[in-house]
Write a protein that holds these residues in place. Structure first.
Motif, mmCIF file in Angstrom:
data_model
loop_
_atom_site.group_PDB
_atom_site.id
_atom_site.type_symbol
_atom_site.label_atom_id
_atom_site.label_comp_id
_atom_site.label_asym_id
_atom_site.label_seq_id
_atom_site.Cartn_x
_atom_site.Cartn_y
_atom_site.Cartn_z
ATOM 1 N N ALA A 64 0.836 -1.207 0.000
ATOM 2 C CA ALA A 64 0.000 0.000 0.000
ATOM 3 C C ALA A 64 0.866 1.251 0.000
ATOM 4 O O ALA A 64 0.553 2.240 -0.681
ATOM 5 N N ALA A 65 1.975 1.216 0.730
ATOM 6 C CA ALA A 65 2.880 2.368 0.761
ATOM 7 C C ALA A 65 3.538 2.586 -0.595
ATOM 8 O O ALA A 65 3.775 3.725 -1.009
ATOM 9 N N ARG A 66 3.826 1.511 -1.303
ATOM 10 C CA ARG A 66 4.461 1.642 -2.619
ATOM 11 C C ARG A 66 3.511 2.208 -3.654
ATOM 12 O O ARG A 66 3.931 2.825 -4.619
ATOM 13 N N GLU A 67 2.222 1.984 -3.477
ATOM 14 C CA GLU A 67 1.244 2.426 -4.460
ATOM 15 C C GLU A 67 0.862 3.893 -4.318
ATOM 16 O O GLU A 67 0.405 4.500 -5.270
ATOM 17 N N ARG A 68 1.035 4.469 -3.143
ATOM 18 C CA ARG A 68 0.606 5.855 -2.972
ATOM 19 C C ARG A 68 1.745 6.828 -3.291
ATOM 20 O O ARG A 68 2.920 6.479 -3.219
ATOM 21 N N GLU A 69 1.371 8.024 -3.609
ATOM 22 C CA GLU A 69 2.349 9.079 -3.869
ATOM 23 C C GLU A 69 2.892 9.591 -2.537
ATOM 24 O O GLU A 69 2.129 9.753 -1.578
ATOM 25 N N PRO A 70 4.190 9.858 -2.461
ATOM 26 C CA PRO A 70 4.753 10.388 -1.217
ATOM 27 C C PRO A 70 4.149 11.755 -0.889
ATOM 28 O O PRO A 70 3.950 12.578 -1.790
ATOM 29 N N PRO A 71 3.860 12.018 0.375
ATOM 30 C CA PRO A 71 3.286 13.306 0.759
ATOM 31 C C PRO A 71 4.339 14.404 0.903
ATOM 32 O O PRO A 71 4.026 15.498 1.383
ATOM 33 N N VAL A 72 5.571 14.128 0.513
ATOM 34 C CA VAL A 72 6.648 15.120 0.594
ATOM 35 C C VAL A 72 7.260 15.304 -0.791
ATOM 36 O O VAL A 72 7.116 14.452 -1.663
ATOM 37 N N GLU A 100 2.628 12.435 7.595
ATOM 38 C CA GLU A 100 1.402 11.760 7.165
ATOM 39 C C GLU A 100 1.616 10.254 7.027
ATOM 40 O O GLU A 100 1.189 9.624 6.061
ATOM 41 N N GLY A 101 2.344 9.654 7.960
ATOM 42 C CA GLY A 101 2.605 8.224 7.949
ATOM 43 C C GLY A 101 3.771 7.814 7.079
ATOM 44 O O GLY A 101 4.150 6.648 7.048
ATOM 45 N N PHE A 102 4.351 8.733 6.336
ATOM 46 C CA PHE A 102 5.466 8.467 5.436
ATOM 47 C C PHE A 102 6.770 8.594 6.216
ATOM 48 O O PHE A 102 7.019 9.617 6.857
ATOM 49 N N VAL A 103 7.619 7.569 6.178
ATOM 50 C CA VAL A 103 8.840 7.546 6.977
ATOM 51 C C VAL A 103 9.904 8.438 6.358
ATOM 52 O O VAL A 103 10.173 8.377 5.157
ATOM 53 N N VAL A 104 10.521 9.267 7.208
ATOM 54 C CA VAL A 104 11.608 10.161 6.792
ATOM 55 C C VAL A 104 12.789 9.923 7.723
ATOM 56 O O VAL A 104 12.661 10.033 8.940
ATOM 57 N N PHE A 105 13.939 9.549 7.128
ATOM 58 C CA PHE A 105 15.175 9.376 7.893
ATOM 59 C C PHE A 105 15.947 10.682 7.812
ATOM 60 O O PHE A 105 16.244 11.172 6.721
ATOM 61 N N VAL A 106 16.277 11.240 8.977
ATOM 62 C CA VAL A 106 16.914 12.554 9.036
ATOM 63 C C VAL A 106 18.375 12.396 9.432
ATOM 64 O O VAL A 106 18.687 11.796 10.456
ATOM 65 N N THR A 107 19.270 12.952 8.605
ATOM 66 C CA THR A 107 20.709 12.891 8.875
ATOM 67 C C THR A 107 21.168 14.194 9.517
ATOM 68 O O THR A 107 20.443 15.187 9.527
ATOM 69 N N ASP A 108 22.387 14.201 10.010
ATOM 70 C CA ASP A 108 23.027 15.385 10.597
ATOM 71 C C ASP A 108 22.232 15.969 11.763
ATOM 72 O O ASP A 108 22.170 17.182 11.947
ATOM 73 N N VAL A 109 21.639 15.095 12.560
ATOM 74 C CA VAL A 109 20.867 15.550 13.720
ATOM 75 C C VAL A 109 21.821 15.756 14.882
ATOM 76 O O VAL A 109 22.628 14.877 15.192
ATOM 77 N N PRO A 110 21.773 16.930 15.553
ATOM 78 C CA PRO A 110 22.640 17.161 16.706
ATOM 79 C C PRO A 110 22.386 16.127 17.813
ATOM 80 O O PRO A 110 21.288 15.567 17.929
ATOM 81 N N LEU A 124 15.880 15.360 0.877
ATOM 82 C CA LEU A 124 16.973 15.236 -0.092
ATOM 83 C C LEU A 124 16.662 14.240 -1.200
ATOM 84 O O LEU A 124 16.942 14.496 -2.372
ATOM 85 N N SER A 125 16.112 13.070 -0.832
ATOM 86 C CA SER A 125 15.882 12.031 -1.837
ATOM 87 C C SER A 125 14.888 11.005 -1.310
ATOM 88 O O SER A 125 14.568 10.974 -0.121
ATOM 89 N N PHE A 126 14.429 10.158 -2.220
ATOM 90 C CA PHE A 126 13.566 9.030 -1.883
ATOM 91 C C PHE A 126 14.374 7.756 -2.003
ATOM 92 O O PHE A 126 15.352 7.704 -2.749
ATOM 93 N N ARG A 130 10.378 4.429 -3.246
ATOM 94 C CA ARG A 130 9.644 5.636 -2.852
ATOM 95 C C ARG A 130 8.729 5.374 -1.653
ATOM 96 O O ARG A 130 7.648 5.925 -1.541
ATOM 97 N N THR A 131 9.177 4.488 -0.744
ATOM 98 C CA THR A 131 8.405 4.213 0.463
ATOM 99 C C THR A 131 8.946 4.964 1.669
ATOM 100 O O THR A 131 8.355 4.940 2.731
ATOM 101 N N SER A 132 10.090 5.618 1.513
ATOM 102 C CA SER A 132 10.660 6.464 2.565
ATOM 103 C C SER A 132 11.533 7.518 1.909
ATOM 104 O O SER A 132 11.826 7.434 0.715
ATOM 105 N N ALA A 133 11.957 8.489 2.708
ATOM 106 C CA ALA A 133 12.777 9.571 2.181
ATOM 107 C C ALA A 133 13.943 9.838 3.135
ATOM 108 O O ALA A 133 13.880 9.501 4.325
ATOM 109 N N THR A 134 14.979 10.442 2.588
ATOM 110 C CA THR A 134 16.111 10.893 3.384
ATOM 111 C C THR A 134 16.060 12.419 3.418
ATOM 112 O O THR A 134 15.815 13.063 2.394
#
Length: 141
Positions: A64-72, A100-110, A124-126, A130-134
């Motif tokens: 289901a996550a692969r079928e939907r458009e990313p909200p970002v 909105e339920g879409f996983v985002v991995f965040v780099t360079d976090v203090p 930055l990228s998917f 396209r089931t998560s983003a960086t």
């Protein structure tokens, strides 16, 4: 009711009266062994069914996550809440957030950012599916 129980007991006793104590012990041991094996088999099957159910749910949610458009969108900034931290295979610490339920991995976090903190990120990228983003850390919200 009591009379039926007495009758049943008499029937059992009369059917066992011709059996020797060795035969009774073997029969009782076989019955106990059968019950133990049945309990173990039932436990194993229930565990296997539970794992299969969890895998099916995970697979269907992934599809289901692969079928939907990313909200970002790439290049956009978002305000997110840090849910947890994960360690990338390179050893880097990444914050895990959701939009909105879409996983985002965040780099360079203090290092002083904690789970449940609110931060600003830039996408930055998917990933390939396209089931998560960086994203990269921009600042605190």
């Amino acid at each position: 009711m009591r009379e039926r129980a007495v009758e049943l007991w008499d029937v059992i006793r009369s059917s066992l009266s011709g059996a020797s104590s060795t035969e009774l012990a073997v029969g009782l041991g076989a019955a106990i062994l059968a019950l133990v094996l049945l309990a173990l088999a039932t436990r194993g099957l229930r565990r296997r069914w539970r794992v299969r159910r969890d895998r099916r749910r995970s697979r269907s949610r992934h599809e289901a996550a692969r079928e939907r458009e990313p909200p970002v969108a790439i290049g956009e900034e978002y305000t997110v809440g840090v849910q947890e931290f994960s360690h990338h295979h390179s050893g880097d610490r990444h914050a895990v957030a959701k939009v909105e339920g879409f996983v985002v991995f965040v780099t360079d976090v203090p290092g002083d950012v904690q789970p449940s903190d609110t931060i600003r990120v830039s996408i930055l990228s998917f990933n390939r599916g396209r089931t998560s983003a960086t994203a990269t850390f921009v600042g605190r919200a």
